[in-house]
Write a protein that holds these residues in place. Structure first.
Motif, PDB file in Angstrom:
ATOM      1  N   SER A 151      44.637-103.005 -45.084  1.00 20.46           N
ATOM      2  CA  SER A 151      44.329-104.153 -45.949  1.00 20.46           C
ATOM      3  C   SER A 151      43.625-103.696 -47.220  1.00 20.46           C
ATOM      4  O   SER A 151      42.968-102.657 -47.242  1.00 20.46           O
ATOM      5  CB  SER A 151      43.436-105.157 -45.208  1.00 20.46           C
ATOM      6  N   ASP A 152      43.772-104.512 -48.251  1.00 19.05           N
ATOM      7  CA  ASP A 152      43.099-104.226 -49.508  1.00 19.05           C
ATOM      8  C   ASP A 152      41.588-104.354 -49.337  1.00 19.05           C
ATOM      9  O   ASP A 152      40.806-103.662 -49.995  1.00 19.05           O
ATOM     10  CB  ASP A 152      43.605-105.184 -50.589  1.00 19.05           C
ATOM     11  N   LYS A 153      41.168-105.206 -48.411  1.00 14.13           N
ATOM     12  CA  LYS A 153      39.748-105.402 -48.124  1.00 14.13           C
ATOM     13  C   LYS A 153      39.125-104.092 -47.617  1.00 14.13           C
ATOM     14  O   LYS A 153      38.031-103.716 -48.022  1.00 14.13           O
ATOM     15  CB  LYS A 153      39.622-106.515 -47.079  1.00 14.13           C
ATOM     16  N   GLU A 154      39.844-103.407 -46.723  1.00 16.73           N
ATOM     17  CA  GLU A 154      39.365-102.116 -46.207  1.00 16.73           C
ATOM     18  C   GLU A 154      39.298-101.075 -47.321  1.00 16.73           C
ATOM     19  O   GLU A 154      38.350-100.313 -47.413  1.00 16.73           O
ATOM     20  CB  GLU A 154      40.307-101.595 -45.108  1.00 16.73           C
ATOM     21  N   ARG A 155      40.328-101.044 -48.148  1.00 17.42           N
ATOM     22  CA  ARG A 155      40.348-100.080 -49.248  1.00 17.42           C
ATOM     23  C   ARG A 155      39.199-100.340 -50.217  1.00 17.42           C
ATOM     24  O   ARG A 155      38.539 -99.411 -50.672  1.00 17.42           O
ATOM     25  CB  ARG A 155      41.685-100.121 -49.993  1.00 17.42           C
ATOM     26  N   SER A 156      38.932-101.599 -50.512  1.00 20.56           N
ATOM     27  CA  SER A 156      37.824-101.940 -51.406  1.00 20.56           C
ATOM     28  C   SER A 156      36.485-101.501 -50.816  1.00 20.56           C
ATOM     29  O   SER A 156      35.629-100.970 -51.523  1.00 20.56           O
ATOM     30  CB  SER A 156      37.790-103.443 -51.674  1.00 20.56           C
ATOM     31  N   ALA A 157      36.312-101.712 -49.505  1.00 23.19           N
ATOM     32  CA  ALA A 157      35.079-101.282 -48.839  1.00 23.19           C
ATOM     33  C   ALA A 157      34.952 -99.757 -48.900  1.00 23.19           C
ATOM     34  O   ALA A 157      33.869 -99.227 -49.155  1.00 23.19           O
ATOM     35  CB  ALA A 157      35.058-101.753 -47.391  1.00 23.19           C
ATOM     36  N   PHE A 158      36.057 -99.046 -48.691  1.00 24.09           N
ATOM     37  CA  PHE A 158      36.065 -97.580 -48.776  1.00 24.09           C
ATOM     38  C   PHE A 158      35.623 -97.133 -50.167  1.00 24.09           C
ATOM     39  O   PHE A 158      34.784 -96.246 -50.313  1.00 24.09           O
ATOM     40  CB  PHE A 158      37.474 -97.063 -48.465  1.00 24.09           C
ATOM     41  N   ARG A 159      36.164 -97.779 -51.193  1.00 21.77           N
ATOM     42  CA  ARG A 159      35.823 -97.408 -52.573  1.00 21.77           C
ATOM     43  C   ARG A 159      34.348 -97.673 -52.874  1.00 21.77           C
ATOM     44  O   ARG A 159      33.722 -96.917 -53.608  1.00 21.77           O
ATOM     45  CB  ARG A 159      36.736 -98.142 -53.551  1.00 21.77           C
ATOM     46  N   LEU A 160      33.794 -98.744 -52.314  1.00 21.73           N
ATOM     47  CA  LEU A 160      32.366 -99.004 -52.487  1.00 21.73           C
ATOM     48  C   LEU A 160      31.530 -97.953 -51.757  1.00 21.73           C
ATOM     49  O   LEU A 160      30.527 -97.474 -52.284  1.00 21.73           O
ATOM     50  CB  LEU A 160      32.003-100.406 -51.968  1.00 21.73           C
ATOM     51  N   LEU A 161      31.962 -97.603 -50.552  1.00 22.01           N
ATOM     52  CA  LEU A 161      31.220 -96.615 -49.767  1.00 22.01           C
ATOM     53  C   LEU A 161      31.156 -95.255 -50.451  1.00 22.01           C
ATOM     54  O   LEU A 161      30.100 -94.624 -50.480  1.00 22.01           O
ATOM     55  CB  LEU A 161      31.844 -96.460 -48.371  1.00 22.01           C
ATOM     56  N   ILE A 162      32.277 -94.796 -51.012  1.00 24.47           N
ATOM     57  CA  ILE A 162      32.270 -93.454 -51.606  1.00 24.47           C
ATOM     58  C   ILE A 162      31.497 -93.394 -52.919  1.00 24.47           C
ATOM     59  O   ILE A 162      31.201 -92.304 -53.405  1.00 24.47           O
ATOM     60  CB  ILE A 162      33.698 -92.872 -51.795  1.00 24.47           C
ATOM     61  N   LYS A 163      31.126 -94.548 -53.463  1.00 24.08           N
ATOM     62  CA  LYS A 163      30.289 -94.569 -54.667  1.00 24.08           C
ATOM     63  C   LYS A 163      28.810 -94.404 -54.334  1.00 24.08           C
ATOM     64  O   LYS A 163      28.004 -94.134 -55.208  1.00 24.08           O
ATOM     65  CB  LYS A 163      30.498 -95.878 -55.439  1.00 24.08           C
ATOM     66  N   VAL A 164      28.461 -94.558 -53.051  1.00 25.81           N
ATOM     67  CA  VAL A 164      27.069 -94.424 -52.626  1.00 25.81           C
ATOM     68  C   VAL A 164      26.700 -92.946 -52.621  1.00 25.81           C
ATOM     69  O   VAL A 164      27.450 -92.102 -52.134  1.00 25.81           O
ATOM     70  CB  VAL A 164      26.863 -95.037 -51.221  1.00 25.81           C
ATOM     71  N   THR A 165      25.539 -92.628 -53.173  1.00 23.90           N
ATOM     72  CA  THR A 165      25.056 -91.252 -53.238  1.00 23.90           C
ATOM     73  C   THR A 165      25.037 -90.622 -51.848  1.00 23.90           C
ATOM     74  O   THR A 165      24.476 -91.188 -50.910  1.00 23.90           O
ATOM     75  CB  THR A 165      23.620 -91.228 -53.816  1.00 23.90           C
ATOM     76  N   GLU A 212      20.465-104.326 -41.574  1.00 24.27           N
ATOM     77  CA  GLU A 212      20.325-103.777 -40.232  1.00 24.27           C
ATOM     78  C   GLU A 212      20.686-102.299 -40.201  1.00 24.27           C
ATOM     79  O   GLU A 212      21.851-101.938 -40.073  1.00 24.27           O
ATOM     80  CB  GLU A 212      21.228-104.526 -39.256  1.00 24.27           C
ATOM     81  N   THR A 213      19.692-101.440 -40.279  1.00 19.71           N
ATOM     82  CA  THR A 213      19.955 -99.995 -40.214  1.00 19.71           C
ATOM     83  C   THR A 213      20.472 -99.597 -38.840  1.00 19.71           C
ATOM     84  O   THR A 213      21.281 -98.687 -38.729  1.00 19.71           O
ATOM     85  CB  THR A 213      18.694 -99.170 -40.537  1.00 19.71           C
ATOM     86  N   GLY A 214      20.025-100.288 -37.801  1.00 20.09           N
ATOM     87  CA  GLY A 214      20.417 -99.946 -36.433  1.00 20.09           C
ATOM     88  C   GLY A 214      21.916 -99.977 -36.212  1.00 20.09           C
ATOM     89  O   GLY A 214      22.467 -99.121 -35.515  1.00 20.09           O
ATOM     90  N   ARG A 215      22.583-100.962 -36.779  1.00 19.11           N
ATOM     91  CA  ARG A 215      24.040-101.049 -36.608  1.00 19.11           C
ATOM     92  C   ARG A 215      24.741 -99.894 -37.310  1.00 19.11           C
ATOM     93  O   ARG A 215      25.747 -99.389 -36.835  1.00 19.11           O
ATOM     94  CB  ARG A 215      24.554-102.385 -37.134  1.00 19.11           C
ATOM     95  N   LEU A 216      24.200 -99.478 -38.455  1.00 19.32           N
ATOM     96  CA  LEU A 216      24.833 -98.390 -39.202  1.00 19.32           C
ATOM     97  C   LEU A 216      24.587 -97.030 -38.560  1.00 19.32           C
ATOM     98  O   LEU A 216      25.454 -96.162 -38.589  1.00 19.32           O
ATOM     99  CB  LEU A 216      24.330 -98.386 -40.647  1.00 19.32           C
ATOM    100  N   LYS A 237      19.294 -92.335 -40.232  1.00 18.28           N
ATOM    101  CA  LYS A 237      18.468 -93.443 -40.708  1.00 18.28           C
ATOM    102  C   LYS A 237      18.376 -93.472 -42.233  1.00 18.28           C
ATOM    103  O   LYS A 237      18.514 -94.526 -42.843  1.00 18.28           O
ATOM    104  CB  LYS A 237      17.073 -93.349 -40.089  1.00 18.28           C
ATOM    105  N   LYS A 238      18.166 -92.316 -42.865  1.00 18.90           N
ATOM    106  CA  LYS A 238      18.031 -92.292 -44.329  1.00 18.90           C
ATOM    107  C   LYS A 238      19.332 -92.694 -45.012  1.00 18.90           C
ATOM    108  O   LYS A 238      19.329 -93.435 -45.990  1.00 18.90           O
ATOM    109  CB  LYS A 238      17.596 -90.904 -44.799  1.00 18.90           C
ATOM    110  N   THR A 239      20.461 -92.218 -44.483  1.00 21.80           N
ATOM    111  CA  THR A 239      21.764 -92.580 -45.058  1.00 21.80           C
ATOM    112  C   THR A 239      22.011 -94.073 -44.880  1.00 21.80           C
ATOM    113  O   THR A 239      22.505 -94.743 -45.793  1.00 21.80           O
ATOM    114  CB  THR A 239      22.887 -91.762 -44.405  1.00 21.80           C
ATOM    115  N   ALA A 240      21.671 -94.607 -43.717  1.00 19.67           N
ATOM    116  CA  ALA A 240      21.848 -96.038 -43.464  1.00 19.67           C
ATOM    117  C   ALA A 240      21.009 -96.858 -44.440  1.00 19.67           C
ATOM    118  O   ALA A 240      21.491 -97.848 -45.006  1.00 19.67           O
ATOM    119  CB  ALA A 240      21.462 -96.372 -42.022  1.00 19.67           C
ATOM    120  N   GLU A 241      19.768 -96.434 -44.667  1.00 19.52           N
ATOM    121  CA  GLU A 241      18.904 -97.151 -45.605  1.00 19.52           C
ATOM    122  C   GLU A 241      19.463 -97.092 -47.028  1.00 19.52           C
ATOM    123  O   GLU A 241      19.413 -98.072 -47.767  1.00 19.52           O
ATOM    124  CB  GLU A 241      17.491 -96.573 -45.560  1.00 19.52           C
TER     125      GLU A 241
END
Length: 192
Positions: free
Chosen positions: A65-79, A106-110, A118-122
């Motif tokens: 889905s395009d929704k998954e691709r958009s989420a992927f693109r947002l994730l890879i922009k995170v430091t 919710e850091t616990g879910r991540l 924990k630091k990456t989740a935050e």
């Protein structure tokens, strides 16, 4: 940029699939959620793609889905989040679950996702706040994804086992306040 591929699925070798398009086989890295939802080999499929070009490789990532691709693109922009980690996140939870975790902070879910500490989740929560999951309804303090985790943590702190906590959690209705949810869970545990 290759934005979408439609062709015949000829191979599934997790986490890579191969799709034949006009006699050319494209190897595409996919999250496990996409892999599980793909049809059997020989079927026609369409994947939304993201092409990553580096000095040493051109890698194609695919999503149902395009929704998954958009989420992927947002994730890879995170430091500090690379493509492999982003695929791991999308393999471990749906886009809606990820959005909910971000909305409810919710850091616990991540941290349940392999490769996410924990630091990456935050950092994910901080950098994606308002970008992912902002359209999901949230009612802070009520029992939903994060409230349920609070109830389990409270019961674990009181010395109950994880299996007892999960059984008690089934007795807690959706939408109640966390404090009321804890009381309900404790009542169900005292009856067993």
């Amino acid at each position: 940029m290759i934005g979408r591929i439609t062709g015949t699925l000829i191979e599934k070798t997790p986490p890579v699939v191969c799709i034949d398009v006009g006699g050319i086989g494209y190897e595409i890295d996919v999250p496990m959620s996409t892999l599980y939802d793909l049809p059997e080999t020989g079927a026609r499929v369409t994947l939304y793609t993201h092409l990553a070009v580096r000095e040493d490789a051109h890698t194609l990532y695919g999503f149902l889905s395009d929704k998954e691709r958009s989420a992927f693109r947002l994730l890879i922009k995170v430091t500090g989040i690379g493509a492999r980690t982003a695929l791991s996140v999308l393999s471990g939870m749906t886009v809606d679950e990820l959005g909910s975790a971000i909305t409810q902070q919710e850091t616990g879910r991540l941290t349940r996702v392999p490769g996410i500490g924990k630091k990456t989740a935050e950092r994910l929560l901080l950098e994606l706040r308002g970008k992912l999951g902002a359209d999901l309804p949230s009612a802070p303090g009520t029992v939903s994804g994060g409230g349920r985790e609070d109830i389990v943590n409270a019961l674990l702190a009181l010395g109950y086992s994880n299996s007892e906590c999960q059984a008690a959690l089934k007795k807690v209705p959706e939408g109640v306040e966390v404090a009321e949810g804890i009381r309900t869970a404790l009542k169900s545990l005292s009856r067993t």
